[in-house]
Design an enzyme around this catalytic site. Structure first.
Site, PDB file in Angstrom:
ATOM      1  N   GLY A  81       0.822  -1.208   0.000  1.00  0.00           N
ATOM      2  CA  GLY A  81       0.000   0.000   0.000  1.00  0.00           C
ATOM      3  C   GLY A  81       0.849   1.248   0.000  1.00  0.00           C
ATOM      4  N   LYS A 108     -10.475 -12.162 -16.542  1.00  0.00           N
ATOM      5  CA  LYS A 108     -10.773 -12.424 -17.949  1.00  0.00           C
ATOM      6  C   LYS A 108     -10.410 -13.848 -18.371  1.00  0.00           C
ATOM      7  CE  LYS A 108     -11.856  -9.765 -20.753  1.00  0.00           C
ATOM      8  NZ  LYS A 108     -13.185  -9.405 -21.321  1.00  0.00           N
ATOM      9  N   GLY A 144     -22.206  -9.338 -27.428  1.00  0.00           N
ATOM     10  CA  GLY A 144     -21.495 -10.225 -28.341  1.00  0.00           C
ATOM     11  C   GLY A 144     -20.049 -10.409 -27.942  1.00  0.00           C
ATOM     12  N   GLY A 145     -19.616  -9.703 -26.871  1.00  0.00           N
ATOM     13  CA  GLY A 145     -18.268  -9.880 -26.363  1.00  0.00           C
ATOM     14  C   GLY A 145     -18.176 -11.104 -25.471  1.00  0.00           C
ATOM     15  N   VAL A 146     -16.970 -11.413 -25.035  1.00  0.00           N
ATOM     16  CA  VAL A 146     -16.731 -12.612 -24.238  1.00  0.00           C
ATOM     17  C   VAL A 146     -17.535 -12.579 -22.942  1.00  0.00           C
ATOM     18  CG1 VAL A 146     -14.994 -13.981 -23.030  1.00  0.00           C
ATOM     19  CG2 VAL A 146     -14.410 -12.861 -25.190  1.00  0.00           C
ATOM     20  N   ASP A 147     -17.443 -11.459 -22.212  1.00  0.00           N
ATOM     21  CA  ASP A 147     -18.009 -11.410 -20.866  1.00  0.00           C
ATOM     22  C   ASP A 147     -19.528 -11.537 -20.866  1.00  0.00           C
ATOM     23  OD1 ASP A 147     -15.379 -10.972 -20.087  1.00  0.00           O
ATOM     24  OD2 ASP A 147     -15.612  -8.800 -20.131  1.00  0.00           O
ATOM     25  N   CYS A 188       5.182  -6.243   1.556  1.00  0.00           N
ATOM     26  CA  CYS A 188       5.569  -4.834   1.502  1.00  0.00           C
ATOM     27  C   CYS A 188       4.990  -4.081   2.704  1.00  0.00           C
ATOM     28  CB  CYS A 188       5.146  -4.226   0.158  1.00  0.00           C
ATOM     29  SG  CYS A 188       6.004  -2.684  -0.243  1.00  0.00           S
ATOM     30  N   TYR A 189       3.962  -3.252   2.508  1.00  0.00           N
ATOM     31  CA  TYR A 189       3.335  -2.580   3.647  1.00  0.00           C
ATOM     32  C   TYR A 189       2.862  -3.613   4.669  1.00  0.00           C
ATOM     33  CZ  TYR A 189       0.127   0.382   6.335  1.00  0.00           C
ATOM     34  OH  TYR A 189      -0.526   1.071   7.347  1.00  0.00           O
ATOM     35  N   GLU A 191       3.994 -11.389  -6.211  1.00  0.00           N
ATOM     36  CA  GLU A 191       2.861 -11.533  -7.130  1.00  0.00           C
ATOM     37  C   GLU A 191       3.147 -11.041  -8.540  1.00  0.00           C
ATOM     38  OE1 GLU A 191       2.035  -7.577  -4.897  1.00  0.00           O
ATOM     39  OE2 GLU A 191       3.159  -9.439  -4.627  1.00  0.00           O
ATOM     40  N   HIS A 204       7.704  -8.042  -3.794  1.00  0.00           N
ATOM     41  CA  HIS A 204       6.374  -8.396  -4.304  1.00  0.00           C
ATOM     42  C   HIS A 204       6.448  -9.730  -5.056  1.00  0.00           C
ATOM     43  CE1 HIS A 204       4.071  -4.704  -3.429  1.00  0.00           C
ATOM     44  NE2 HIS A 204       5.261  -4.124  -3.475  1.00  0.00           N
ATOM     45  N   SER A 208     -21.472 -12.616 -23.187  1.00  0.00           N
ATOM     46  CA  SER A 208     -21.914 -13.872 -23.798  1.00  0.00           C
ATOM     47  C   SER A 208     -21.816 -15.032 -22.804  1.00  0.00           C
ATOM     48  CB  SER A 208     -21.080 -14.181 -25.043  1.00  0.00           C
ATOM     49  OG  SER A 208     -21.241 -13.173 -26.020  1.00  0.00           O
TER      50      SER A 208
END
Length: 520
Positions: free
Chosen positions: A50, A376, A227-230, A77-78, A174, A172, A232
């Protein structure tokens, strides 16, 4: 796993890395720890980084509920500095920061946290490249803690109290810039926390369907699809959960790409049983956008018109209690609403998504967002398991506000027409060259700046098109793609030759961060 967010822009990457291990993970704000722990059966807690300093009065603190939970804790970290401060160690601010790559020396190869690093040896004295991003550093350790790794700028770059199962990392793990980071997180999640690997496509689908049925009951859902991935995948999930209680509506907002309306209706014609009604509302969206040139204002105007159109569609189609949306985790994160539980999030607003930060307060529907906690690539994974066509699953993301955020400044029909044609040429050439599948996202942007050109013996004074192409794993960070020069030459030549309203084609070489993937 529970991740407590202290405001780091990397927080969501922690969640992503844990889920990659097959372990479900949620992020909640630091001040919502008690409520989160009461509502979850978590096997461990991770404290994010943070922007604050634990040496500042009023800085975010560590809720006693975290320590009372009796599960392992990892501070990053923080989070590391907060652990040290909480237990009586010394944290010094300001004058000895590390930013960027650093070499980490493991000083206790026997620590459980380094069990998988370098083939399970840990390699005491061995060095590993890690990513640092801190101004403060731990000067002295609390009782019971030992230093297990160090760097040139951080003598306590990793610490451990193995008896109480509390660990801290100054670097980090990640981010991709820490190659050993995934193994460090795996050791914490699997070995130290003994978390179960039960986050699979089948488990996700079963859980979402059960949640939809419990929430919706006998109610009807009006679902917006693009009509997009999400949207649909969300529609297919809703249809599988509630069948004919779902009515999909495709809103042609006048801001779509070339031929997109026809493609959208064809996609759902191939998904047997999903009912879709098309509503032509292009004139209304363009009227609402007239005179607006600020991105947030455009997004919110689109969000409001979007819901008003749905109000009218609901009136025409019957009674609906719920509005379905294809909102995903990155939408929520960038809109500053990352928490899935109580309390205010610590993350900053990057941009409001029309389906998160742009919805009117007096909206009469209750929202159903099956994908709200998914990234995604997780959406694509479950889409494939559901049998959604690969040509749809593999397509690049397209923003909810459509081309309105790819026309900089005020949106005009003549700008949209130029952009549609340029974007179509760009994508056509990328597909033909085989580059489309290698990219995470590619699109054209209309820049309302005129430049001088020459065609034959005549002067051309026309608009500028920007080409954008990025490669990313999680869409939280991204690198601009090094497309071949001859391909860029082919694309630029076609755009300039085939569209007389364009005088310049330029290529965007901005990474995220500091830029975002979309321009607005």
């Amino acid at each position: 796993m529970l991740v407590l967010d202290f405001g780091s822009q990397y927080t969501q990457l922690i969640v992503r890395r844990v889920r990659e291990l097959g372990v479900y993970c949620e992020v909640h704000p630091w001040n919502g720890a008690r409520a989160a722990l009461d509502g979850l059966q978590c096997s461990g807690v991770i404290l994010s980084g943070g922007p604050e300093s634990v040496t500042r009065e009023g800085a975010p603190g560590l809720d006693e509920a975290v320590l009372d939970a009796g599960v392992p804790v990892l501070g990053i970290c923080y989070g590391l500095q907060l652990i040290c401060s909480t237990f009586g160690g010394g944290v010094r601010g300001g004058d000895a920061g590390e930013f960027g790559p650093a070499m980490l020396e493991i000083t206790d190869a026997g620590s459980a946290l380094f069990a998988g690093v370098e083939g399970g040896e840990g390699v005491e004295g061995g060095e590993h490249s890690v990513w640092m991003s801190h101004g403060d550093h731990v000067e002295s350790l609390p009782d019971g803690f030992a230093s297990i790794a160090r760097s040139a700028g951080s003598p306590n770059a990793a610490i451990a109290d193995a008896r109480r199962r509390i660990y801290g990392l100054q670097f980090h793990p990640e981010v991709d810039h820490t190659p050993c980071g995934r193994e460090v997180l795996r050791a914490f999640v699997e070995d130290i926390c003994a978390s179960e690997r039960n986050w699979t496509a089948e488990d996700i689908i079963d859980g979402i369907i059960e949640d939809i049925r419990r929430r919706v009951g006998a109610g009807r859902v009006l679902m917006g699809v693009s009509g997009g991935v999400d949207s649909s995948v969300a529609a297919v999930l809703l249809h599988r959960a509630i069948g004919d209680q779902l009515q999909c509506v495709f809103v042609d907002n006048g801001l779509l790409r070339l031929g997109e309306g026809e493609r959208v209706m064809q996609v759902f014609a191939e998904q047997g049983g999903v009912r879709v009604r098309c509503v032509d509302a292009g004139a209304r969206f363009l009227a609402a956008l007239a005179g607006l040139d600020e991105p947030e204002a455009k997004r919110k105007a689109i969000g409001e018109v979007f819901v008003r159109v749905f109000d009218e569609a609901a009136d025409a189609l019957g009674e609906f209690k719920f509005l379905g949306q294809g909102t995903i985790y990155s939408d929520v994160i960038e809109s500053g609403a990352a928490s899935t539980g109580a309390g205010a999030g610590a993350s900053k607003v990057i941009k409001s998504h029309h389906n998160v930060g742009g919805l009117p307060e007096d909206m009469r529907f209750e929202l159903v967002e099956p994908l709200r906690t998914l990234f995604k690539d997780e959406v694509r994974m479950i889409g494939r398991s559901l049998g959604v066509p690969e040509h749809l699953i593999g397509q690049h993301p397209f923003p909810g506000p459509s081309l309105a955020v790819r026309v900089l400044g005020e949106v005009r029909e003549e700008y949209l027409e130029v952009l549609r044609r340029a974007d179509a040429i760009y994508i056509e050439e990328l597909r033909a060259s085989g580059w489309y599948e290698r990219l995470s996202q590619a699109f054209a942007v209309f820049l309302p700046v005129k430049a001088v050109g020459v065609v034959g013996d005549a002067r051309r004074y026309a608009w500028t098109i920007v080409l954008r192409a990025v490669e990313t794993q999680d869409f939280m960070t991204a690198h601009w793609s090094h497309l071949p020069h001859d391909l860029l030459d082919q694309i630029g030549t076609r755009i300039l030759n085939e569209i007389e309203d364009i005088a310049r084609v330029v290529y965007d070489i901005s990474n995220k961060p500091p830029a975002t993937i979309e321009w607005e």
